[in-house]
Motif scaffolding. Sequence first.
Motif, PDB file in Angstrom:
ATOM      1  N   LEU A   1      35.327  38.693  40.544  1.00  0.00           N
ATOM      2  CA  LEU A   1      36.287  39.088  41.555  1.00  0.00           C
ATOM      3  C   LEU A   1      36.949  37.836  42.111  1.00  0.00           C
ATOM      4  CD1 LEU A   1      34.288  41.767  43.599  1.00  0.00           C
ATOM      5  CD2 LEU A   1      36.110  42.181  41.956  1.00  0.00           C
ATOM      6  N   TYR A   2      38.216  37.953  42.411  1.00  0.00           N
ATOM      7  CA  TYR A   2      38.942  36.920  43.119  1.00  0.00           C
ATOM      8  C   TYR A   2      38.257  36.743  44.465  1.00  0.00           C
ATOM      9  CZ  TYR A   2      43.062  34.738  45.320  1.00  0.00           C
ATOM     10  OH  TYR A   2      43.910  33.902  45.973  1.00  0.00           O
ATOM     11  N   LYS A   3      38.023  35.550  44.916  1.00  0.00           N
ATOM     12  CA  LYS A   3      37.114  35.264  46.034  1.00  0.00           C
ATOM     13  C   LYS A   3      37.665  35.522  47.429  1.00  0.00           C
ATOM     14  CE  LYS A   3      33.746  34.038  43.463  1.00  0.00           C
ATOM     15  NZ  LYS A   3      32.673  34.943  43.254  1.00  0.00           N
ATOM     16  N   ARG A   4      38.640  36.369  47.600  1.00  0.00           N
ATOM     17  CA  ARG A   4      39.137  36.629  48.949  1.00  0.00           C
ATOM     18  C   ARG A   4      38.682  38.004  49.416  1.00  0.00           C
ATOM     19  NH1 ARG A   4      44.950  34.246  49.793  1.00  0.00           N
ATOM     20  NH2 ARG A   4      44.291  34.400  51.941  1.00  0.00           N
ATOM     21  N   THR A   5      39.527  39.004  49.370  1.00  0.00           N
ATOM     22  CA  THR A   5      39.168  40.341  49.840  1.00  0.00           C
ATOM     23  C   THR A   5      39.410  41.356  48.728  1.00  0.00           C
ATOM     24  OG1 THR A   5      41.381  40.935  50.623  1.00  0.00           O
ATOM     25  CG2 THR A   5      39.941  39.752  52.184  1.00  0.00           C
ATOM     26  N   PRO A   6      38.853  42.558  48.856  1.00  0.00           N
ATOM     27  CA  PRO A   6      39.169  43.598  47.879  1.00  0.00           C
ATOM     28  C   PRO A   6      40.678  43.850  47.763  1.00  0.00           C
ATOM     29  CG  PRO A   6      37.221  44.229  49.084  1.00  0.00           C
ATOM     30  CD  PRO A   6      37.764  42.985  49.754  1.00  0.00           C
ATOM     31  N   ILE A   7      41.381  43.839  48.875  1.00  0.00           N
ATOM     32  CA  ILE A   7      42.837  44.052  48.825  1.00  0.00           C
ATOM     33  C   ILE A   7      43.496  42.975  47.972  1.00  0.00           C
ATOM     34  CG2 ILE A   7      44.955  43.949  50.205  1.00  0.00           C
ATOM     35  CD1 ILE A   7      43.514  45.510  52.372  1.00  0.00           C
ATOM     36  N   ASP A   8      43.069  41.719  48.120  1.00  0.00           N
ATOM     37  CA  ASP A   8      43.619  40.638  47.294  1.00  0.00           C
ATOM     38  C   ASP A   8      43.330  40.880  45.812  1.00  0.00           C
ATOM     39  OD1 ASP A   8      44.666  39.115  49.459  1.00  0.00           O
ATOM     40  OD2 ASP A   8      42.657  38.328  49.858  1.00  0.00           O
ATOM     41  N   ASN A   9      42.146  41.400  45.522  1.00  0.00           N
ATOM     42  CA  ASN A   9      41.800  41.723  44.135  1.00  0.00           C
ATOM     43  C   ASN A   9      42.705  42.817  43.588  1.00  0.00           C
ATOM     44  OD1 ASN A   9      39.125  40.518  42.852  1.00  0.00           O
ATOM     45  ND2 ASN A   9      38.968  40.456  45.076  1.00  0.00           N
ATOM     46  N   PHE A  10      42.999  43.798  44.413  1.00  0.00           N
ATOM     47  CA  PHE A  10      43.891  44.875  43.974  1.00  0.00           C
ATOM     48  C   PHE A  10      45.304  44.340  43.731  1.00  0.00           C
ATOM     49  CE2 PHE A  10      41.189  48.132  46.544  1.00  0.00           C
ATOM     50  CZ  PHE A  10      40.192  48.064  45.584  1.00  0.00           C
ATOM     51  N   LYS A  11      45.762  43.436  44.606  1.00  0.00           N
ATOM     52  CA  LYS A  11      47.120  42.894  44.483  1.00  0.00           C
ATOM     53  C   LYS A  11      47.305  42.141  43.168  1.00  0.00           C
ATOM     54  CE  LYS A  11      48.198  42.405  49.380  1.00  0.00           C
ATOM     55  NZ  LYS A  11      48.348  41.445  50.497  1.00  0.00           N
ATOM     56  N   ILE A  12      46.322  41.344  42.778  1.00  0.00           N
ATOM     57  CA  ILE A  12      46.504  40.550  41.558  1.00  0.00           C
ATOM     58  C   ILE A  12      46.453  41.402  40.299  1.00  0.00           C
ATOM     59  CG2 ILE A  12      45.672  38.402  42.585  1.00  0.00           C
ATOM     60  CD1 ILE A  12      43.063  38.786  41.016  1.00  0.00           C
ATOM     61  N   SER A  13      45.938  42.626  40.402  1.00  0.00           N
ATOM     62  CA  SER A  13      45.876  43.493  39.218  1.00  0.00           C
ATOM     63  C   SER A  13      47.172  44.245  38.990  1.00  0.00           C
ATOM     64  CB  SER A  13      44.733  44.503  39.357  1.00  0.00           C
ATOM     65  OG  SER A  13      45.062  45.493  40.324  1.00  0.00           O
ATOM     66  N   HIS A  14      48.058  44.254  39.985  1.00  0.00           N
ATOM     67  CA  HIS A  14      49.329  44.983  39.895  1.00  0.00           C
ATOM     68  C   HIS A  14      49.106  46.452  39.550  1.00  0.00           C
ATOM     69  CE1 HIS A  14      51.399  41.193  40.307  1.00  0.00           C
ATOM     70  NE2 HIS A  14      50.684  40.705  39.307  1.00  0.00           N
ATOM     71  N   GLY A  15      48.035  47.021  40.078  1.00  0.00           N
ATOM     72  CA  GLY A  15      47.702  48.412  39.815  1.00  0.00           C
ATOM     73  C   GLY A  15      48.419  49.357  40.764  1.00  0.00           C
ATOM     74  N   ASP A  16      48.136  50.624  40.603  1.00  0.00           N
ATOM     75  CA  ASP A  16      48.718  51.698  41.396  1.00  0.00           C
ATOM     76  C   ASP A  16      48.106  51.652  42.805  1.00  0.00           C
ATOM     77  OD1 ASP A  16      49.086  54.208  42.665  1.00  0.00           O
ATOM     78  OD2 ASP A  16      49.249  55.236  40.739  1.00  0.00           O
ATOM     79  N   LYS A  17      48.895  51.260  43.792  1.00  0.00           N
ATOM     80  CA  LYS A  17      48.397  51.065  45.157  1.00  0.00           C
ATOM     81  C   LYS A  17      47.871  52.368  45.758  1.00  0.00           C
ATOM     82  CE  LYS A  17      49.563  49.013  49.557  1.00  0.00           C
ATOM     83  NZ  LYS A  17      50.502  48.271  50.354  1.00  0.00           N
ATOM     84  N   GLU A  18      48.579  53.470  45.545  1.00  0.00           N
ATOM     85  CA  GLU A  18      48.120  54.761  46.073  1.00  0.00           C
ATOM     86  C   GLU A  18      46.773  55.145  45.484  1.00  0.00           C
ATOM     87  OE1 GLU A  18      50.777  58.128  46.099  1.00  0.00           O
ATOM     88  OE2 GLU A  18      52.470  56.824  46.575  1.00  0.00           O
ATOM     89  N   LEU A  19      46.616  54.931  44.180  1.00  0.00           N
ATOM     90  CA  LEU A  19      45.351  55.237  43.515  1.00  0.00           C
ATOM     91  C   LEU A  19      44.235  54.344  44.059  1.00  0.00           C
ATOM     92  CD1 LEU A  19      43.797  56.843  41.381  1.00  0.00           C
ATOM     93  CD2 LEU A  19      44.515  55.122  39.696  1.00  0.00           C
ATOM     94  N   GLN A  20      44.526  53.074  44.292  1.00  0.00           N
ATOM     95  CA  GLN A  20      43.527  52.159  44.843  1.00  0.00           C
ATOM     96  C   GLN A  20      43.046  52.639  46.204  1.00  0.00           C
ATOM     97  OE1 GLN A  20      45.873  48.600  44.686  1.00  0.00           O
ATOM     98  NE2 GLN A  20      45.302  48.149  42.581  1.00  0.00           N
ATOM     99  N   GLU A  21      43.971  53.080  47.052  1.00  0.00           N
ATOM    100  CA  GLU A  21      43.605  53.572  48.381  1.00  0.00           C
ATOM    101  C   GLU A  21      42.783  54.855  48.267  1.00  0.00           C
ATOM    102  OE1 GLU A  21      47.327  53.916  50.450  1.00  0.00           O
ATOM    103  OE2 GLU A  21      47.589  51.742  50.566  1.00  0.00           O
ATOM    104  N   GLU A  22      43.221  55.761  47.399  1.00  0.00           N
ATOM    105  CA  GLU A  22      42.508  57.031  47.199  1.00  0.00           C
ATOM    106  C   GLU A  22      41.088  56.803  46.694  1.00  0.00           C
ATOM    107  OE1 GLU A  22      42.787  60.491  43.846  1.00  0.00           O
ATOM    108  OE2 GLU A  22      44.687  59.818  44.712  1.00  0.00           O
ATOM    109  N   LEU A  23      40.941  55.941  45.694  1.00  0.00           N
ATOM    110  CA  LEU A  23      39.622  55.684  45.119  1.00  0.00           C
ATOM    111  C   LEU A  23      38.725  54.902  46.086  1.00  0.00           C
ATOM    112  CD1 LEU A  23      40.514  54.881  41.402  1.00  0.00           C
ATOM    113  CD2 LEU A  23      39.787  57.055  42.419  1.00  0.00           C
TER     114      LEU A  23
END
Length: 125
Positions: A4-26
């Motif tokens: 994992l990127y060593k900051r926060t889960p949100i930072d990890n989600f940002k670097i993956s360029h994934g579906d933000k709505e899906l990330q929040e839902e999951l």
Amino acid sequence: EIYLYKRTPIDNFKISHGDKELQEELSEELGIAALLKKPVDVLSGGERQKVAFIRSISSAKDVLILDEPFSQMDFASRDKALKIAVNWQQKEPHRTLIIVSHDAIDEGLFHHVLTIEDKTLKKIS
């Protein structure tokens, strides 16, 4: 070890360029929504694994390969994450889901289940 990127889960989600709505839902579904702004270093192994799982599934396109994705999760989270992965695959008929696991997984959820026994690959279903 989970990378994992060593900051926060949100930072990890940002670097993956994934579906933000899906990330929040999951994050809600897997019970880590309240942890998204905490440093990754303070998360338990299971919580880190949930972040990595969400990051992977939210950015996957046609193929998703998960290596021991549930090993540090509790049983309830493991079942939820497994259902999420299967639902991801079933949404689009061309998608491929490969899960490598030492845990017993319900064979009925998958088209093909393979095991390795005595250095031999065997098809179970």
